[in-house]
Design a protein around this motif. Structure first.
Motif, short mmCIF file in Angstrom:
data_model
loop_
_atom_site.label_atom_id
_atom_site.label_comp_id
_atom_site.label_asym_id
_atom_site.label_seq_id
_atom_site.Cartn_x
_atom_site.Cartn_y
_atom_site.Cartn_z
N VAL A 26 0.84 -1.19 0.00
CA VAL A 26 0.00 0.00 0.00
C VAL A 26 0.88 1.24 0.00
O VAL A 26 2.00 1.23 0.50
N LYS A 27 0.35 2.30 -0.57
CA LYS A 27 1.10 3.55 -0.64
C LYS A 27 0.69 4.42 0.54
O LYS A 27 -0.47 4.75 0.72
N VAL A 28 1.66 4.75 1.38
CA VAL A 28 1.43 5.60 2.55
C VAL A 28 2.40 6.76 2.48
O VAL A 28 3.61 6.57 2.46
N GLU A 29 1.83 7.96 2.42
CA GLU A 29 2.63 9.18 2.34
C GLU A 29 3.70 9.09 1.25
O GLU A 29 4.84 9.44 1.45
N GLY A 30 3.29 8.58 0.10
CA GLY A 30 4.19 8.51 -1.05
C GLY A 30 5.14 7.32 -1.06
O GLY A 30 5.87 7.12 -2.00
N GLU A 31 5.15 6.52 0.00
CA GLU A 31 6.04 5.37 0.07
C GLU A 31 5.22 4.08 0.01
O GLU A 31 4.13 4.02 0.55
N MET A 32 5.79 3.06 -0.63
CA MET A 32 5.15 1.76 -0.66
C MET A 32 5.52 1.00 0.60
O MET A 32 6.69 0.89 0.95
N LYS A 33 4.51 0.54 1.34
CA LYS A 33 4.75 -0.21 2.56
C LYS A 33 3.98 -1.51 2.50
O LYS A 33 2.99 -1.63 1.80
N THR A 34 4.44 -2.50 3.26
CA THR A 34 3.77 -3.79 3.31
C THR A 34 2.77 -3.77 4.45
O THR A 34 3.06 -3.32 5.54
N ARG A 35 1.58 -4.25 4.15
CA ARG A 35 0.51 -4.31 5.13
C ARG A 35 0.22 -5.77 5.45
O ARG A 35 0.29 -6.62 4.58
N GLY A 36 -0.10 -6.06 6.67
CA GLY A 36 -0.41 -7.42 7.09
C GLY A 36 -1.70 -7.92 6.48
O GLY A 36 -2.41 -7.20 5.77
N ALA A 37 -2.02 -9.15 6.77
CA ALA A 37 -3.22 -9.78 6.23
C ALA A 37 -4.48 -9.10 6.76
O ALA A 37 -4.50 -8.58 7.86
N SER A 38 -5.50 -9.09 5.95
CA SER A 38 -6.78 -8.53 6.35
C SER A 38 -7.53 -9.52 7.23
O SER A 38 -7.26 -10.71 7.22
N TYR A 39 -8.48 -8.99 7.99
CA TYR A 39 -9.35 -9.86 8.77
C TYR A 39 -10.25 -10.64 7.83
O TYR A 39 -10.62 -10.17 6.77
N GLN A 40 -10.62 -11.85 8.25
CA GLN A 40 -11.64 -12.59 7.52
C GLN A 40 -12.98 -11.97 7.88
O GLN A 40 -13.09 -11.23 8.86
N THR A 41 -14.00 -12.23 7.09
CA THR A 41 -15.29 -11.58 7.27
C THR A 41 -15.85 -11.77 8.68
O THR A 41 -16.26 -10.80 9.32
N HIS A 42 -15.83 -12.98 9.21
CA HIS A 42 -16.39 -13.21 10.55
C HIS A 42 -15.56 -12.50 11.62
O HIS A 42 -16.09 -12.04 12.63
N GLU A 43 -14.25 -12.36 11.41
CA GLU A 43 -13.40 -11.64 12.36
C GLU A 43 -13.68 -10.14 12.29
O GLU A 43 -13.70 -9.46 13.32
#
Length: 85
Positions: A26-43
């Motif tokens: 994901v792009k944050v403040e002009g920099e590409m950063k790695t984001r962790g896994a998303s929650y599953q729907t039930h979570e």
């Protein structure tokens, strides 16, 4: 003349389920950063319910410390997904 038909293969970007451990760039403040896994729907639903239940508590409301509030959210979340540490 006989013609042969080729089987169509789906494009590489076809809809696939993402692994729960997948990461995204994901792009944050002009920099590409790695984001962790998303929650599953039930979570996702459980964390939303836990947050709402704790934030709308008429006895405590917003008169509680940050750490206390998030500990209550965590406990409510764990209860909702039936997780016992």
């Amino acid at each position: 003349k006989a013609t042969t038909q080729k089987k169509k293969t789906p494009p590489s970007n076809s809809k696939k389920k993402k692994s729960p451990t997948a990461t995204a760039k994901v792009k944050v403040e002009g920099e590409m950063k790695t984001r962790g896994a998303s929650y599953q729907t039930h979570e996702d639903i459980a964390i939303c319910k836990a947050f709402i239940n704790c934030s709308e508590d008429p006895l405590n409301g917003n008169d509680q410390k940050l750490e206390t509030f998030w500990m209550k959210v965590l406990n409510a979340y764990n209860t909702l997904i039936h997780f016992r540490p």
